[in-house]
Design a protein around this motif. Structure first.
Motif, short mmCIF file in Angstrom:
data_model
loop_
_atom_site.label_atom_id
_atom_site.label_comp_id
_atom_site.label_asym_id
_atom_site.label_seq_id
_atom_site.Cartn_x
_atom_site.Cartn_y
_atom_site.Cartn_z
N LYS A 193 0.08 -10.95 1.37
CA LYS A 193 0.96 -10.36 2.66
C LYS A 193 0.23 -9.12 2.91
CE LYS A 193 5.02 -9.84 0.06
NZ LYS A 193 6.05 -9.37 -0.87
N ALA A 194 1.20 -9.31 4.00
CA ALA A 194 1.21 -7.90 4.86
C ALA A 194 1.63 -7.15 5.74
CB ALA A 194 -0.28 -8.52 6.26
N GLY A 195 1.83 -5.87 5.45
CA GLY A 195 3.01 -5.08 6.23
C GLY A 195 2.78 -3.52 6.66
N GLN A 196 3.77 -3.04 6.79
CA GLN A 196 3.22 -1.73 7.86
C GLN A 196 4.69 -1.21 8.16
OE1 GLN A 196 2.20 -1.13 11.78
NE2 GLN A 196 0.41 -1.28 11.68
N TYR A 197 4.83 0.06 7.93
CA TYR A 197 5.82 0.22 8.30
C TYR A 197 6.34 0.73 9.57
CZ TYR A 197 6.76 2.14 3.45
OH TYR A 197 7.39 2.05 1.92
N ASP A 201 2.39 3.28 9.76
CA ASP A 201 1.14 3.31 9.33
C ASP A 201 1.65 2.68 8.67
OD1 ASP A 201 3.86 5.27 7.97
OD2 ASP A 201 3.15 6.94 7.98
N GLY A 202 1.19 2.80 6.96
CA GLY A 202 1.82 2.64 5.78
C GLY A 202 1.11 0.98 5.32
N ASP A 203 -0.43 0.86 6.57
CA ASP A 203 -0.71 -1.04 6.15
C ASP A 203 -1.18 -0.58 4.42
OD1 ASP A 203 -0.50 -0.38 8.82
OD2 ASP A 203 -2.47 -1.21 9.50
N THR A 204 -0.37 -2.61 3.99
CA THR A 204 -0.57 -3.00 2.88
C THR A 204 -0.82 -3.76 3.65
OG1 THR A 204 1.51 -1.57 2.32
CG2 THR A 204 0.45 -3.04 0.91
N VAL A 205 -2.12 -5.16 2.61
CA VAL A 205 -2.54 -5.58 2.36
C VAL A 205 -2.12 -6.25 0.80
CG1 VAL A 205 -4.70 -7.41 2.49
CG2 VAL A 205 -3.60 -5.90 4.43
N PHE A 223 -3.37 -17.14 -16.01
CA PHE A 223 -4.29 -16.42 -14.98
C PHE A 223 -4.08 -16.24 -13.81
CE2 PHE A 223 -7.56 -19.39 -17.34
CZ PHE A 223 -7.66 -18.28 -18.61
N SER A 224 -3.33 -14.67 -13.67
CA SER A 224 -2.93 -13.97 -12.44
C SER A 224 -3.82 -12.47 -12.36
CB SER A 224 -1.73 -13.57 -12.84
OG SER A 224 -0.50 -14.18 -13.14
N ALA A 225 -4.09 -12.89 -10.80
CA ALA A 225 -5.05 -11.99 -10.32
C ALA A 225 -4.06 -11.03 -9.06
CB ALA A 225 -6.34 -11.80 -9.52
N GLN A 226 -4.51 -9.67 -8.51
CA GLN A 226 -3.96 -9.26 -7.25
C GLN A 226 -4.65 -7.75 -7.05
OE1 GLN A 226 0.79 -8.87 -7.16
NE2 GLN A 226 -0.39 -6.38 -7.46
N TYR A 227 -4.94 -7.78 -5.50
CA TYR A 227 -5.65 -7.39 -5.50
C TYR A 227 -4.82 -6.16 -3.66
CZ TYR A 227 -9.15 -4.52 -2.03
OH TYR A 227 -10.04 -4.13 -1.83
N LYS A 228 -4.60 -5.07 -3.82
CA LYS A 228 -4.00 -4.33 -3.14
C LYS A 228 -4.33 -3.63 -2.30
CE LYS A 228 -0.34 -2.32 -4.26
NZ LYS A 228 1.12 -1.95 -5.11
N ASN A 229 -4.34 -2.93 -0.88
CA ASN A 229 -4.84 -1.61 -0.52
C ASN A 229 -4.01 -0.96 -0.05
OD1 ASN A 229 -7.46 -1.30 -0.87
ND2 ASN A 229 -8.02 -3.01 0.01
N ALA A 230 -3.14 0.06 0.12
CA ALA A 230 -2.03 0.39 0.90
C ALA A 230 -2.66 2.12 2.08
CB ALA A 230 -0.70 0.77 0.02
N ASP A 231 -2.68 1.96 2.76
CA ASP A 231 -2.86 3.11 3.43
C ASP A 231 -1.58 4.20 3.02
OD1 ASP A 231 -5.16 1.88 4.51
OD2 ASP A 231 -4.07 1.95 6.60
N ALA A 232 -1.89 5.33 3.27
CA ALA A 232 -0.77 6.60 3.39
C ALA A 232 0.47 6.72 4.38
CB ALA A 232 -1.86 8.20 3.04
N THR A 233 0.96 7.50 4.10
CA THR A 233 2.08 7.28 5.07
C THR A 233 2.35 9.15 5.42
OG1 THR A 233 3.88 7.19 3.54
CG2 THR A 233 3.64 5.10 4.74
N SER A 234 2.90 9.45 6.46
CA SER A 234 3.08 10.68 6.71
C SER A 234 4.83 10.98 7.69
CB SER A 234 2.28 11.35 7.42
OG SER A 234 2.61 12.80 8.14
N ARG A 235 5.57 11.23 6.46
CA ARG A 235 6.53 11.93 7.51
C ARG A 235 7.28 13.52 7.82
NH1 ARG A 235 5.13 8.21 8.26
NH2 ARG A 235 6.49 5.66 7.75
N SER A 236 5.60 14.09 8.24
CA SER A 236 6.06 15.72 7.72
C SER A 236 5.76 16.19 9.26
CB SER A 236 4.34 15.99 7.19
OG SER A 236 3.96 14.76 6.89
N VAL A 237 6.22 17.39 9.38
CA VAL A 237 5.93 17.87 10.80
C VAL A 237 5.24 19.18 10.70
CG1 VAL A 237 8.78 17.84 11.20
CG2 VAL A 237 8.10 19.83 10.06
#
Length: 857
Positions: A193-197, A201-205, A223-237
């Protein structure tokens, strides 16, 4: 001898399995058929005696199937459950100290550690993270880390929405969540699965896999396994002060302070579930996990003119602000020899700064002229192993008694790191990266559980469950590296001690804290007539620290007609204070009247905590009532349940109390580290009582429509919490947060449709009005409006093996409530860089879209 007469309706159970907690519609007819197998196993929670269908259960239970768990944009298990169980609330946590690493969740409006978490029916160990900044409701909560449980490993999740301390022990005041691992002996799934806001930002794989195989001819290994990376998000001023510094030519990032979701790196989790039939009457089992991840988030920006202990100097008689300077001559204990550096037009006078170096003096403005923003994070490791044997005794004098002997080990550790910060007391020699130390939670459980069916003249055999449990938990504090807590040579000149933002744990604060307890219980199912079923449970628990407690539960289900049933339960409960809550000490950066200050959390028995009202912690005590009805007619299924939960002596973190100079002197004598830089103190306390009441409604209808299989689900929760008693130790603002931060009304409506080659679902989520809070400030609040979000997914079944799906969470990009910009305390609400109120019940990141591919074999 009479036989058990649990009159299960295959249709009603199938519907209940499909939608009790949201939506669980299989993509293929074969999966639907398989879901009907072993129907009587679905309600593992709710009774220690005999499993029951959720329609026959005297207490409300939600079942979320494995297929539904994977139909979510967000791979975090908490987000998956939030979408399926309206009485469960989970916040997205920006700048929330350790709550950024392990997020808390609230079932029925109670704190995260008021819900007991089981795995295959066995108690799950706690996280090592204590939620020091928990948004009022979760301040100081200490529960398990649910995020390490991947959806692909799940056969189903069972949510018992009723108090169950008399059956399962401490923590089950709000209810129980039981995660049931897959036990397939063949086949498997690989999913990517791959996604993005929508914001980009917040790219997630996420890549996950599950495989089942035989364990000889008499068992299974899954047996089960999962690998995940998720970038940070920013909702700032950009903060106004940072913008002014940048305009003046100082180096400042834009934004200087980030409000958003943290970065998650190398999130790896491995799970195994094994079972082996030893003979016709007994089975051995083994399951466990290894998980680790690295989480990195932001902290508050340090203003180069005002941050005390790093930058801020005295105010002169003419009102001129100055910066803090240090005399670097050996043996110097004050800075009276050093030139005064005034702040002119918002920035330090350049000539005076240059004169500092010529005089062998120092100010942090020389090396960090634009201020700095610490980055905080941690590496989380989680391991568990449960082994046991269950079956039926064949020895003559105990023949016919079912047994389950098990032993469990769980360990969770969080090693913290902080960088882009300083130990100000070390002056120009300070490093800018620190390892402040580690928390570790370790638990052992030993259980002996038994069930005996006997004919006592009722309409069906009576099930008697009884057992013993022994539990040990140890909370460990590991000291940080020396530079993170070191008292440097500039301490006597007014510079702060320890790594700024998260001072390290001193060796004096390190140690192991252990507690043991044991329990005995009896749980009986009584089928008085074909239409009337009752359950009675009682549990005795003895703790080495605070003594013993006895709790009971009574529940009943009565069939008015074949289609309509009423049910009710009453139970007493308790939640024991955790070893961590009773012993932890920590220093946090907090906001007080718009200023950043260092606040110390101390054990409640510490002398200064006692001086301010602290006492040894006692267990929370609860009384709860649930009553409702179940209606099942053909393809329509409906449950309506009212609940009322009274909790006395709730455990939470106190309000932060200002420290006097005398308090600081006592703290130093007690060996509390980093005292001189502290402004406030808090501690855990049993200080308030609450009453929580609400209504849960779940309705489902299934039919053949539009040339395919259709399922419609409506789930609604009304929840209200009132604080019945509190003192100034808790404070009025926390009371407001307890009562108003969560929406009183939440609901979901789902339409799922399946054809031979396509599948789709559309879910609407309703969130009622709530209290918007920013920077934990009582002046920065707002009555936020209700909102509706939409989730959708479309799947294409390429073949029996391959499926592709595209979907979105918050499809229409509904935004959270924006901050007001009116002046309060002389500062705009967004003075700290926020764009949205933190307490948004659907998060503040906006819409998220994703693509996923599935291969079944």
């Amino acid at each position: 001898m009479k036989k058990s007469n649990h009159r299960y309706s295959a249709l009603s159970i199938a519907i209940a399995v499909a939608v009790s907690g949201g939506l669980s519609v299989s993509a293929l007819a074969a999966e639907e058929e398989q879901s009907l197998k072993g129907i009587e196993k679905i309600a593992v929670v709710g009774s220690r005696a005999a499993p029951r269908s959720i329609g026959d259960s005297p207490v409300p239970i939600d079942i979320i199937g494995g297929d539904e768990l994977r139909k979510s944009a967000n791979p975090d298990m908490l987000e998956v459950l939030k979408a399926s169980v309206p009485s469960l609330n989970v916040h997205t946590n920006p700048i929330s100290d350790a709550a950024t690493l392990v997020r808390p969740a609230n079932l029925r409006g109670l704190s995260a550690d008021s819900t007991l978490v089981l795995l295959n029916g066995k108690r799950r160990h706690r996280s090592s993270v204590i939620t020091f900044l928990g948004g009022g409701i979760n301040d100081g909560s200490h529960g398990p880390d649910i995020s390490v449980i991947p959806a692909i490993a799940m056969k189903q999740v069972e949510v018992l929405r009723d108090g169950a301390a008399a059956q399962y022990g401490s923590d089950a005041i709000a209810g129980v969540i039981n995660f049931v691992l897959k036990d397939d002996a063949d086949g498997g799934t690989i999913e990517a699965k791959a996604g993005q806001y929508y914001e980009g930002d917040g790219d997630t794989v996420v890549v996950s896999a599950n495989v089942g195989t035989k364990l000889t001819d008499a068992g299974f290994a899954n047996f089960s396994a999962q690998y995940k990376n998720a970038d940070a998000t920013s909702r700032s001023v950009q903060r106004p002060d940072a913008a002014a510094f940048k305009a003046a030519g100082l180096p400042v990032a834009d934004p200087a302070q980030v409000w958003g979701s943290p970065e998650i790196k190398n999130d790896v989790t491995l799970w195994a579930n094994l079972g082996l039939d030893l003979d016709l009457y007994q089975q051995a089992y083994l399951f466990g996990n290894y998980s680790e991840r690295e989480v990195k988030g932001g902290f508050y920006y340090r203003n180069p003119n005002t941050r005390g202990g790093v930058y801020g100097g005295p105010t002169l008689e003419d009102g001129t602000e100055t910066i803090l300077t240090a005399d670097l001559n050996p043996g110097a204990t004050d800075n009276s020899r050093c030139p005064i550096v005034p702040i002119v037009d918002g920035i330090p006078d350049a000539n005076a700064l240059n004169a500092l170096q010529e005089a062998n003096c120092f100010a942090f403005n020389l090396i960090l002229p634009g201020g700095f923003t610490p980055n905080f994070g941690g590496k989380i490791k989680d391991t568990s192993l449960t082994a046991g044997s269950k079956g039926e005794f064949q020895i003559n004098w105990i023949k016919g008694i079912n047994y389950d002997f098990s032993a469990s080990y769980g360990n969770n550790e969080s090693r913290y790191f902080i960088f882009n910060t300083v130990n100000a007391s070390l002056g120009p020699d300070t490093p800018m990266e620190f390892s402040p130390g580690k928390y570790e939670q370790q638990e052992y459980n030993f259980n002996a559980d038994f069930v005996k069916f006997a004919d006592i003249g009722l309409a069906a055999e009576t099930a008697f469950a009884f057992g013993l449990e022994w539990h040990e938990e140890t909370f460990t504090v590991v000291a940080g590296e020396e530079a993170s807590w070191q008292v440097g040579p500039l301490t006597q000149q007014g510079f702060g001690i320890g790594s700024n933002g998260f001072p390290g744990f001193q060796p004096a604060a390190a140690g192991e804290f252990t507690r043991r307890n044991w329990a005995a219980y009896i749980d009986t199912d009584l089928q008085f007539t074909d239409n009337f079923f009752a359950e009675v449970a009682i549990r005795y628990e003895d703790y080495a620290t605070f003594g013993n407690t006895t709790n009971y539960k009574v529940a009943a289900n009565y069939s008015i007609t074949d289609d309509l049933k009423i049910r009710a339960s009453y139970n007493t409960g308790f939640r024991a204070p955790t070893v961590g809550q009773a012993n932890v000490a920590n220093v946090q950066t907090a906001l007080s009247n718009g200023e950043l200050v260092d606040s110390a959390l101390l054990p409640p028995t510490n002398p200064i905590a006692v001086q301010l009202g602290g006492k040894a912690l006692q267990p929370e005590e609860s009384k709860s009532f649930t009553g409702g009805l179940v209606y099942n007619y053909n393809d329509f299924f409906l449950t309506v349940d009212y609940y009322n939960i009274k909790v006395e002596n709730r455990i939470s973190q106190s309000e932060r109390i200002d420290l006097t100079d005398e308090d600081k002197r006592i703290l130093k004598e007690a060996g509390v580290p980093n005292v001189d830089g502290l402004s406030q103190v808090s501690f855990f306390t049993n200080d308030f009582d609450t009453t929580t009441q609400g209504v849960d409604i779940v309705a489902n209808y299934s039919a053949e429509l539009l040339g395919g299989a259709s399922a419609f689900t409506l789930a609604y929760n009304w929840n209200e919490t009132k604080v019945d008693r509190f003192t100034e130790i808790t404070g009025a603002f926390k009371v407001s947060r307890l009562e108003n931060d969560l929406p009183n009304h939440r609901g979901t409506a789902t339409w799922a449709q399946n054809w031979d080659s396509f599948g789709a679902y559309l879910r609407g989520n309703y969130y009622g009005p709530y209290q918007g809070v920013h920077i934990d400030d009582s002046t920065a609040t707002k009555n936020a409006k209700a909102a509706i979000t939409l989730d959708a997914e479309v799947s294409y079944f390429i073949s029996d093996s391959w499926t592709v799906a595209v979907g979105a969470q918050n499809l229409l990009n509904q935004q959270a409530e924006e901050l007001d910009h009116a002046e309060k305390l002389g500062l705009p609400n967004n003075a700290f860089g926020g764009k949205y109120y933190e307490t948004s019940p659907f998060g503040f990141n906006g819409g998220f879209y994703y693509l996923r591919g599935i291969y079944n074999f």
